[in-house]
Design an enzyme around this catalytic site. Structure first.
Site, PDB file in Angstrom:
ATOM      1  N   ARG A  30       0.836  -1.203   0.000  1.00  0.00           N
ATOM      2  CA  ARG A  30       0.000   0.000   0.000  1.00  0.00           C
ATOM      3  C   ARG A  30       0.868   1.249   0.000  1.00  0.00           C
ATOM      4  O   ARG A  30       1.870   1.315   0.718  1.00  0.00           O
ATOM      5  CB  ARG A  30      -0.948  -0.001   1.205  1.00  0.00           C
ATOM      6  CG  ARG A  30      -1.957  -1.123   1.137  1.00  0.00           C
ATOM      7  CD  ARG A  30      -3.104  -0.960   2.103  1.00  0.00           C
ATOM      8  NE  ARG A  30      -3.859  -2.206   2.172  1.00  0.00           N
ATOM      9  CZ  ARG A  30      -4.769  -2.605   1.272  1.00  0.00           C
ATOM     10  NH1 ARG A  30      -5.045  -1.828   0.231  1.00  0.00           N
ATOM     11  NH2 ARG A  30      -5.389  -3.764   1.414  1.00  0.00           N
ATOM     12  N   ASP A  31       0.459   2.220  -0.832  1.00  0.00           N
ATOM     13  CA  ASP A  31       1.190   3.485  -0.901  1.00  0.00           C
ATOM     14  C   ASP A  31       1.031   4.232   0.421  1.00  0.00           C
ATOM     15  O   ASP A  31      -0.068   4.296   0.992  1.00  0.00           O
ATOM     16  CB  ASP A  31       0.655   4.337  -2.062  1.00  0.00           C
ATOM     17  CG  ASP A  31       1.604   5.464  -2.438  1.00  0.00           C
ATOM     18  OD1 ASP A  31       2.159   5.423  -3.549  1.00  0.00           O
ATOM     19  OD2 ASP A  31       1.780   6.392  -1.613  1.00  0.00           O
ATOM     20  N   ILE A  32       2.116   4.814   0.882  1.00  0.00           N
ATOM     21  CA  ILE A  32       2.108   5.511   2.170  1.00  0.00           C
ATOM     22  C   ILE A  32       1.295   6.798   2.103  1.00  0.00           C
ATOM     23  O   ILE A  32       0.874   7.331   3.137  1.00  0.00           O
ATOM     24  CB  ILE A  32       3.574   5.789   2.600  1.00  0.00           C
ATOM     25  CG1 ILE A  32       3.703   5.926   4.099  1.00  0.00           C
ATOM     26  CG2 ILE A  32       4.157   7.011   1.874  1.00  0.00           C
ATOM     27  CD1 ILE A  32       5.145   5.884   4.598  1.00  0.00           C
ATOM     28  N   ASN A  88       5.021   6.263 -13.744  1.00  0.00           N
ATOM     29  CA  ASN A  88       5.617   7.554 -14.084  1.00  0.00           C
ATOM     30  C   ASN A  88       7.084   7.363 -14.456  1.00  0.00           C
ATOM     31  O   ASN A  88       7.772   6.528 -13.870  1.00  0.00           O
ATOM     32  CB  ASN A  88       5.506   8.507 -12.894  1.00  0.00           C
ATOM     33  CG  ASN A  88       4.073   8.777 -12.498  1.00  0.00           C
ATOM     34  OD1 ASN A  88       3.194   8.899 -13.345  1.00  0.00           O
ATOM     35  ND2 ASN A  88       3.812   8.853 -11.191  1.00  0.00           N
ATOM     36  N   VAL A  97      10.570   8.132  -6.819  1.00  0.00           N
ATOM     37  CA  VAL A  97      11.375   6.997  -6.379  1.00  0.00           C
ATOM     38  C   VAL A  97      11.886   6.308  -7.639  1.00  0.00           C
ATOM     39  O   VAL A  97      11.087   5.856  -8.476  1.00  0.00           O
ATOM     40  CB  VAL A  97      10.559   6.013  -5.506  1.00  0.00           C
ATOM     41  CG1 VAL A  97      11.429   4.830  -5.092  1.00  0.00           C
ATOM     42  CG2 VAL A  97       9.997   6.718  -4.275  1.00  0.00           C
ATOM     43  N   HIS A 101       7.850   1.347 -10.670  1.00  0.00           N
ATOM     44  CA  HIS A 101       6.686   0.887  -9.908  1.00  0.00           C
ATOM     45  C   HIS A 101       5.414   1.244 -10.661  1.00  0.00           C
ATOM     46  O   HIS A 101       5.288   2.330 -11.216  1.00  0.00           O
ATOM     47  CB  HIS A 101       6.667   1.506  -8.508  1.00  0.00           C
ATOM     48  CG  HIS A 101       6.920   2.979  -8.483  1.00  0.00           C
ATOM     49  ND1 HIS A 101       8.183   3.506  -8.573  1.00  0.00           N
ATOM     50  CD2 HIS A 101       6.089   4.038  -8.383  1.00  0.00           C
ATOM     51  CE1 HIS A 101       8.125   4.820  -8.538  1.00  0.00           C
ATOM     52  NE2 HIS A 101       6.853   5.175  -8.431  1.00  0.00           N
ATOM     53  N   HIS A 103       1.636   2.139 -10.182  1.00  0.00           N
ATOM     54  CA  HIS A 103       0.613   2.567  -9.238  1.00  0.00           C
ATOM     55  C   HIS A 103      -0.673   1.845  -9.622  1.00  0.00           C
ATOM     56  O   HIS A 103      -1.084   1.892 -10.791  1.00  0.00           O
ATOM     57  CB  HIS A 103       0.364   4.070  -9.342  1.00  0.00           C
ATOM     58  CG  HIS A 103       1.512   4.925  -8.911  1.00  0.00           C
ATOM     59  ND1 HIS A 103       1.620   5.420  -7.634  1.00  0.00           N
ATOM     60  CD2 HIS A 103       2.593   5.375  -9.584  1.00  0.00           C
ATOM     61  CE1 HIS A 103       2.732   6.147  -7.543  1.00  0.00           C
ATOM     62  NE2 HIS A 103       3.337   6.145  -8.712  1.00  0.00           N
TER      63      HIS A 103
HETATM   64  P1  5GP Z   1       6.271   8.182  -7.896  1.00  0.00           P
HETATM   65  O1  5GP Z   1       6.011   9.583  -7.431  1.00  0.00           O
HETATM   66  O2  5GP Z   1       7.753   7.889  -7.971  1.00  0.00           O
HETATM   67  O3  5GP Z   1       5.537   7.779  -9.151  1.00  0.00           O
HETATM   68  O4  5GP Z   1       5.660   7.254  -6.783  1.00  0.00           O
HETATM   69  C1  5GP Z   1       6.318   6.964  -5.589  1.00  0.00           C
HETATM   70  C2  5GP Z   1       5.246   6.547  -4.623  1.00  0.00           C
HETATM   71  O5  5GP Z   1       5.859   5.893  -3.529  1.00  0.00           O
HETATM   72  C3  5GP Z   1       4.456   7.728  -4.063  1.00  0.00           C
HETATM   73  O6  5GP Z   1       3.076   7.552  -4.354  1.00  0.00           O
HETATM   74  C4  5GP Z   1       4.765   7.697  -2.575  1.00  0.00           C
HETATM   75  O7  5GP Z   1       3.648   8.035  -1.772  1.00  0.00           O
HETATM   76  C5  5GP Z   1       5.189   6.257  -2.368  1.00  0.00           C
HETATM   77  N1  5GP Z   1       6.134   6.088  -1.288  1.00  0.00           N
HETATM   78  C6  5GP Z   1       7.254   6.840  -1.072  1.00  0.00           C
HETATM   79  N2  5GP Z   1       7.907   6.396   0.005  1.00  0.00           N
HETATM   80  C7  5GP Z   1       7.201   5.338   0.480  1.00  0.00           C
HETATM   81  C8  5GP Z   1       7.391   4.448   1.591  1.00  0.00           C
HETATM   82  O8  5GP Z   1       8.350   4.529   2.356  1.00  0.00           O
HETATM   83  N3  5GP Z   1       6.451   3.489   1.774  1.00  0.00           N
HETATM   84  C9  5GP Z   1       5.379   3.357   0.937  1.00  0.00           C
HETATM   85  N4  5GP Z   1       4.507   2.373   1.205  1.00  0.00           N
HETATM   86  N5  5GP Z   1       5.168   4.171  -0.126  1.00  0.00           N
HETATM   87  C10 5GP Z   1       6.068   5.149  -0.348  1.00  0.00           C
END
Ligand code: 5GP
Ligand code: ZN
Length: 115
Positions: A30-32, A88, A97, A101, A103
């Site tokens: 699950r996304d944080i 993304n 990150v 990944h 979403h």
């Molecule tokens: P991006 O912005 O790179 O497409 O997505 C990165 C996602 O990772 C974001 O939606 C962010 O909320 C999630 N995220 C970042 N750090 C953590 C973490 O430590 N744990 C979890 N579960 N999600 C994270």
């Protein structure tokens, strides 16, 4: 594994996550900072920084992210009503990150186009 990568640390169990899917090649958690009632992040166990870094030999691993998305959608009860699986790439698309990944978003009506 990339030693300074947050998602590699989640794969290694060094940082906790609410894991809801696991396979030989991928994990989902699950996304944080959830943007929808269901918001999971599906990652390969292998470190791949961006879509631009996917090599031909990664095809099966990348394909397995969609198998994971399908399973998570079924688990979450959003498979039939619909959901989004989106990745993304780099800053302009909002990647924060640098470990690829998917979403997996659902549980509400999603608008298109995204912002
Ligand atoms: P991006 O912005 O790179 O497409 O997505 C990165 C996602 O990772 C974001 O939606 C962010 O909320 C999630 N995220 C970042 N750090 C953590 C973490 O430590 N744990 C979890 N579960 N999600 C994270
Ligand atoms: Zn990584």
């Amino acid at each position: 594994m990339s030693s300074d990568c947050l998602f590699c640390k989640i794969v290694a169990g060094e940082i906790p996550a609410d894991v809801i899917y696991e396979s030989d090649t991928a994990i989902g958690f699950r996304d944080i900072n959830a943007q929808a009632p269901t918001h999971a992040v599906v990652i390969p166990r292998k470190h791949i920084a961006t879509i631009n870094d996917i090599e031909p030999e990664d095809q099966a691993v990348v394909g397995s992210l969609y198998t994971a998305a399908k399973a998570i959608a079924a688990q979450e009860g959003i498979a039939d009503v619909g959901y989004r699986a989106v990745m993304n790439c780099n800053e302009a698309a909002g990647q924060t990150v640098f470990h690829i990944h998917l979403h997996v978003l659902g549980g509400r009506t999603l608008t298109w186009p995204p912002g």
